[in-house]
Write a protein that holds these residues in place. Structure first.
Motif, PDB file in Angstrom:
ATOM      1  N   TYR A 134       0.836  -1.197   0.000  1.00  0.00           N
ATOM      2  CA  TYR A 134       0.000   0.000   0.000  1.00  0.00           C
ATOM      3  C   TYR A 134       0.873   1.250   0.000  1.00  0.00           C
ATOM      4  CZ  TYR A 134      -3.352  -3.511   1.513  1.00  0.00           C
ATOM      5  OH  TYR A 134      -4.109  -4.650   1.601  1.00  0.00           O
ATOM      6  N   SER A 136       0.340   3.799   1.585  1.00  0.00           N
ATOM      7  CA  SER A 136       0.415   4.278   2.969  1.00  0.00           C
ATOM      8  C   SER A 136       1.542   3.611   3.759  1.00  0.00           C
ATOM      9  CB  SER A 136      -0.921   4.045   3.675  1.00  0.00           C
ATOM     10  OG  SER A 136      -1.282   2.673   3.650  1.00  0.00           O
ATOM     11  N   ASP A 137       2.128   2.538   3.200  1.00  0.00           N
ATOM     12  CA  ASP A 137       3.273   1.890   3.851  1.00  0.00           C
ATOM     13  C   ASP A 137       4.581   2.626   3.578  1.00  0.00           C
ATOM     14  OD1 ASP A 137       1.695  -0.180   4.872  1.00  0.00           O
ATOM     15  OD2 ASP A 137       1.954  -1.404   3.064  1.00  0.00           O
ATOM     16  N   HIS A 139       7.074   5.999   3.478  1.00  0.00           N
ATOM     17  CA  HIS A 139       7.302   7.113   4.391  1.00  0.00           C
ATOM     18  C   HIS A 139       8.157   8.177   3.696  1.00  0.00           C
ATOM     19  CE1 HIS A 139       5.702   4.578   7.597  1.00  0.00           C
ATOM     20  NE2 HIS A 139       6.498   3.618   7.141  1.00  0.00           N
ATOM     21  N   GLU A 145       1.805  10.804   7.682  1.00  0.00           N
ATOM     22  CA  GLU A 145       1.566   9.460   7.176  1.00  0.00           C
ATOM     23  C   GLU A 145       0.215   9.330   6.482  1.00  0.00           C
ATOM     24  OE1 GLU A 145       2.263   6.312   9.894  1.00  0.00           O
ATOM     25  OE2 GLU A 145       4.319   6.939  10.372  1.00  0.00           O
ATOM     26  N   ASP A 146      -0.818  10.007   6.996  1.00  0.00           N
ATOM     27  CA  ASP A 146      -2.131   9.878   6.374  1.00  0.00           C
ATOM     28  C   ASP A 146      -2.233  10.644   5.059  1.00  0.00           C
ATOM     29  OD1 ASP A 146      -2.025  12.389   7.539  1.00  0.00           O
ATOM     30  OD2 ASP A 146      -4.126  12.382   8.165  1.00  0.00           O
ATOM     31  N   THR A 148       0.520  10.624   2.820  1.00  0.00           N
ATOM     32  CA  THR A 148       1.514  10.065   1.901  1.00  0.00           C
ATOM     33  C   THR A 148       0.931   9.576   0.582  1.00  0.00           C
ATOM     34  OG1 THR A 148       2.981   9.452   3.726  1.00  0.00           O
ATOM     35  CG2 THR A 148       3.326   8.340   1.633  1.00  0.00           C
ATOM     36  N   PRO A 149      -0.183   8.816   0.567  1.00  0.00           N
ATOM     37  CA  PRO A 149      -0.705   8.339  -0.722  1.00  0.00           C
ATOM     38  C   PRO A 149      -0.978   9.445  -1.734  1.00  0.00           C
ATOM     39  CG  PRO A 149      -1.727   7.130   1.074  1.00  0.00           C
ATOM     40  CD  PRO A 149      -0.947   8.258   1.700  1.00  0.00           C
TER      41      PRO A 149
END
Length: 232
Positions: A134, A136-137, A139, A145-146, A148-149
């Protein structure tokens, strides 16, 4: 950064691609862009070529499905990106890492498994996988982090044979899969014939034909400039 088969001795095509991204970034509004061609890791050897096509039965023979090259190069990429930050003068820069083919696997490796990639965005072109399932994995330094995608961009041409590898998932989920969660951007479909998937389509993302740039090139310029992709 390039992927399978890339080395300093054949870096000319990659420098041409960098020049084209530089020009497109300026057209997309980047005020003072800089594009660096980085080949700071040992890449897998070139896959077997049969009559202009990549032979999917020989993907493993080419060693391009082996993560050891990404594992070995991840720290070098992280240090290079951190060095760009440390040596930059003036206000904060907007740093984008653009990777092609196996290079995207290295980028994913460098941004996961306890590591953080110092970049504002990454663009994954023709990715066989990123070593994670994913977006979201991954960094990215300074990116929540929320969020990142939204900073991970992916594209694969319709006729690119990398889709064979994407189906096999040697490095985790296909980044083109909606479940991966990245932001997709458009590319031209690429050359085709009766086989549908052809080797040229794997490298045409930066092409300019009759004065018309590939949609991927336009979108990469946008991403480098910190904008959302505009070419549909």
């Amino acid at each position: 950064m390039p992927g399978t088969g890339a080395k300093a001795s054949n870096i000319g095509d990659d420098i041409d691609r960098a020049d084209r991204m530089f020009n497109r970034a300026r057209l997309s509004g980047a005020q003072d862009p800089a594009v660096i061609t980085w080949v700071g890791y040992d890449t897998p050897p070139t896959p077997v070529d049969i009559g202009g096509h990549l032979d999917p039965t020989n993907w493993d023979v080419a060693d391009a499905s082996n993560q050891k090259y990404a594992d070995a190069g991840a720290d070098a990429l992280d240090k290079f990106q951190a060095g760009l930050r440390a040596t930059h003068d003036g206000g904060p820069s907007y740093n984008t890492v653009v990777a092609h083919s196996y290079g995207t696997t290295l980028v994913g490796d460098a941004a996961a498994h306890g590591r953080t990639l110092d970049a504002n965005a990454v663009a994954l072109v023709a990715s066989p996988g990123t070593t994670v399932d994913y977006a979201s994995d991954l960094h990215l330094t300074g990116i929540p982090e929320d969020q990142t995608p939204k900073h991970v961009y992916v594209t694969t041409a319709d006729h690119d044979p990398i889709q064979v590898a994407q189906a096999l998932q040697p490095f985790g989920m296909d980044p083109q899969d909606n479940r991966f969660g990245a932001t997709k951007f458009s590319s031209d479909p690429g050359q085709t014939d009766w086989t549908y998937l052809t080797k040229p389509a794997h490298s045409e993302y930066w092409d300019i034909v009759n004065g018309k740039p590939n949609k991927a090139l336009v979108n990469l310029g946008d991403i480098i400039a910190g904008r959302e992709p505009t070419a549909k």
